[in-house]
Design a protein around this motif. Structure first.
Motif, PDB file in Angstrom:
ATOM      1  N   LEU A 132       0.823  -1.210   0.000  1.00  0.00           N
ATOM      2  CA  LEU A 132       0.000   0.000   0.000  1.00  0.00           C
ATOM      3  C   LEU A 132       0.858   1.262   0.000  1.00  0.00           C
ATOM      4  N   ARG A 136       3.157   0.873  -3.875  1.00  0.00           N
ATOM      5  CA  ARG A 136       2.525   0.740  -5.191  1.00  0.00           C
ATOM      6  C   ARG A 136       1.448   1.797  -5.363  1.00  0.00           C
ATOM      7  N   PRO A 137       1.424   2.494  -6.493  1.00  0.00           N
ATOM      8  CA  PRO A 137       0.408   3.539  -6.708  1.00  0.00           C
ATOM      9  C   PRO A 137      -0.995   2.962  -6.733  1.00  0.00           C
ATOM     10  N   GLY A 138      -1.959   3.812  -6.408  1.00  0.00           N
ATOM     11  CA  GLY A 138      -3.354   3.420  -6.533  1.00  0.00           C
ATOM     12  C   GLY A 138      -4.108   3.379  -5.219  1.00  0.00           C
ATOM     13  N   PHE A 139      -3.395   3.316  -4.078  1.00  0.00           N
ATOM     14  CA  PHE A 139      -4.088   3.318  -2.794  1.00  0.00           C
ATOM     15  C   PHE A 139      -3.956   4.675  -2.119  1.00  0.00           C
ATOM     16  N   PRO A 156      -4.446   7.528  -5.435  1.00  0.00           N
ATOM     17  CA  PRO A 156      -5.384   6.884  -6.364  1.00  0.00           C
ATOM     18  C   PRO A 156      -5.274   7.460  -7.769  1.00  0.00           C
ATOM     19  N   ARG A 157      -5.434   6.571  -8.738  1.00  0.00           N
ATOM     20  CA  ARG A 157      -5.358   7.012 -10.134  1.00  0.00           C
ATOM     21  C   ARG A 157      -6.588   7.823 -10.527  1.00  0.00           C
ATOM     22  N   PRO A 182      -8.073  -2.641  -0.629  1.00  0.00           N
ATOM     23  CA  PRO A 182      -7.064  -2.125  -1.557  1.00  0.00           C
ATOM     24  C   PRO A 182      -7.435  -2.337  -3.022  1.00  0.00           C
ATOM     25  N   ARG A 221     -10.148   0.128  -3.926  1.00  0.00           N
ATOM     26  CA  ARG A 221      -9.557   1.472  -3.939  1.00  0.00           C
ATOM     27  C   ARG A 221      -8.820   1.703  -5.260  1.00  0.00           C
ATOM     28  N   ARG A 222      -8.077   0.717  -5.692  1.00  0.00           N
ATOM     29  CA  ARG A 222      -7.330   0.854  -6.951  1.00  0.00           C
ATOM     30  C   ARG A 222      -8.253   0.820  -8.162  1.00  0.00           C
TER      31      ARG A 222
END
Length: 265
Positions: free
Chosen positions: A118, A121-124, A127-128, A166, A169-170
Motif C-alpha cells: 500500500l 505501489r500507486p493506486g491506494f 489513487p489514479r 485495496p 480502492r485501486r
C-alpha cells in the motif's frame, strides 16, 4: 478483567467495522490470542475461529444498515460472493489442521506485506482516479479471485477487507465506498468459515475453565467483542464521521501496521 478488556476492544471493533470494513477480523485476532493465552499454541487457532464468528455478526449488521445505493456497486457480483464462500470454507478447514505457529507468522507476514504494498505501489494512497462520491465500477473484483481471496482471508482470520479494500480502492472507489462494500464481501467469507470452525469435533487440548469453546470458537470472547461492537456500528452508520479521503487511506495503513507489530511481539 479480560471480559472488560474484550468489551473495550469490541467498541474499537465496531469503529473499524464501519470506517474500514474490518468486521472484527484482524483487530480481533491479536486480542483473542492475548485473552486465551492459557491455551498456548492453540490460542492462535481459537482466535482465528472466534474472529470468523465476530465478523459474521458485525459484517451482517453493517451490511444491513448500508445504503442500498452503495451496495448497488456489487450488482452482478453473485459469482464472486459464491467463490469467496467456497475459498473461505477451504481456508478454514486448512486452518483447523495447520500448525498454530504457521498461522500466526503467516498472519504477520501477510499484513506486513500488505502495508509495504500500500505504501509503495500507486493506486491506494495515490489513487489514479479522483475520489468522487459516486461508486466506481460495478464489479470491484473479478469473480475469478474469489477462491484465493476467501481461502487466504479465512485461513489467516484477517477478514475480507484487508484484501478487498485495496483492490476496490485501486479500481477507483473512494475509501468511504470501498470500506462499506468490504462488509458484504467479508460476510461471504466469514459465514462458511465460522460454520467450519463451529463444527470442529473437539476443542484444543488443555482448554482452561475460563475458555468456553464450541468447536474452536471462544463464545465468551466473541460475546464480549460483539456486545461492545454492535451499538457502535448502529450509531456510526447513522452518523458516519467525515474524514478526508487521503487521511482515511493513511489511517487504514497505520492500523494494519499496528496490528502486524502487535502480533509479531
Amino acid at each position: 478483567m479480560d471480559f472488560m478488556a474484550l468489551l473495550g476492544i469490541g467498541l474499537l471493533t465496531g469503529v473499524t467495522t464501519v470506517l474500514f470494513g474490518f468486521g472484527g477480523g484482524f483487530v480481533a485476532v491479536p486480542v483473542v490470542v492475548w485473552a486465551d493465552s492459557a491455551l498456548g499454541a492453540d490460542a492462535m487457532r481459537v482466535a482465528t475461529a472466534t474472529s470468523a464468528l465476530v465478523m459474521v455478526v458485525n459484517a451482517a449488521f453493517a451490511t444491513a444498515v448500508t445504503p442500498r445505493r452503495v451496495l448497488g456497486a456489487l450488482r452482478g457480483g453473485g459469482p464472486l460472493l459464491v467463490l469467496l464462500g467456497v475459498g473461505a470454507a477451504a481456508g478454514a478447514l486448512a486452518a483447523r489442521h495447520a500448525p498454530a505457529g504457521l498461522v500466526r507468522w503467516a498472519f504477520v507476514g501477510y499484513v506486513a506485506l500488505t502495508v509495504v504494498d500500500l505504501l509503495l505501489r500507486p493506486g491506494f494512497l495515490r489513487p489514479r482516479a479522483p475520489a468522487a462520491g459516486a461508486p466506481g465500477p460495478s464489479r470491484p473484483l473479478p469473480a475469478v479471485v474469489g477462491v484465493p481471496v476467501g481461502a487466504v482471508a479465512a485461513f489467516l482470520g484477517v477478514g475480507g477487507s484487508v484484501m478487498t479494500v485495496p483492490a476496490m480502492r485501486r479500481a477507483g472507489h473512494p475509501m468511504r465506498v470501498a470500506t462499506a462494500l468490504a462488509n458484504p464481501l467479508t460476510l461471504a467469507i466469514a459465514l462458511p468459515a465460522a460454520a467450519v470452525f463451529l463444527g470442529a469435533s473437539a476443542g484444543p487440548a488443555g482448554a482452561h475453565p475460563h475458555v468456553t469453546l464450541v468447536g474452536l470458537v471462544d463464545l465468551r470472547a466473541a460475546g464480549a467483542l460483539l456486545l461492545g461492537a454492535l451499538p457502535v456500528i448502529a450509531v456510526l452508520r447513522r452518523r458516519p464521521p467525515r474524514l478526508p479521503d487521503r487521511l482515511y487511506a493513511w489511517t487504514y495503513v497505520a492500523l494494519l501496521a499496528a496490528v502486524a507489530v502487535a502480533m509479531a511481539r
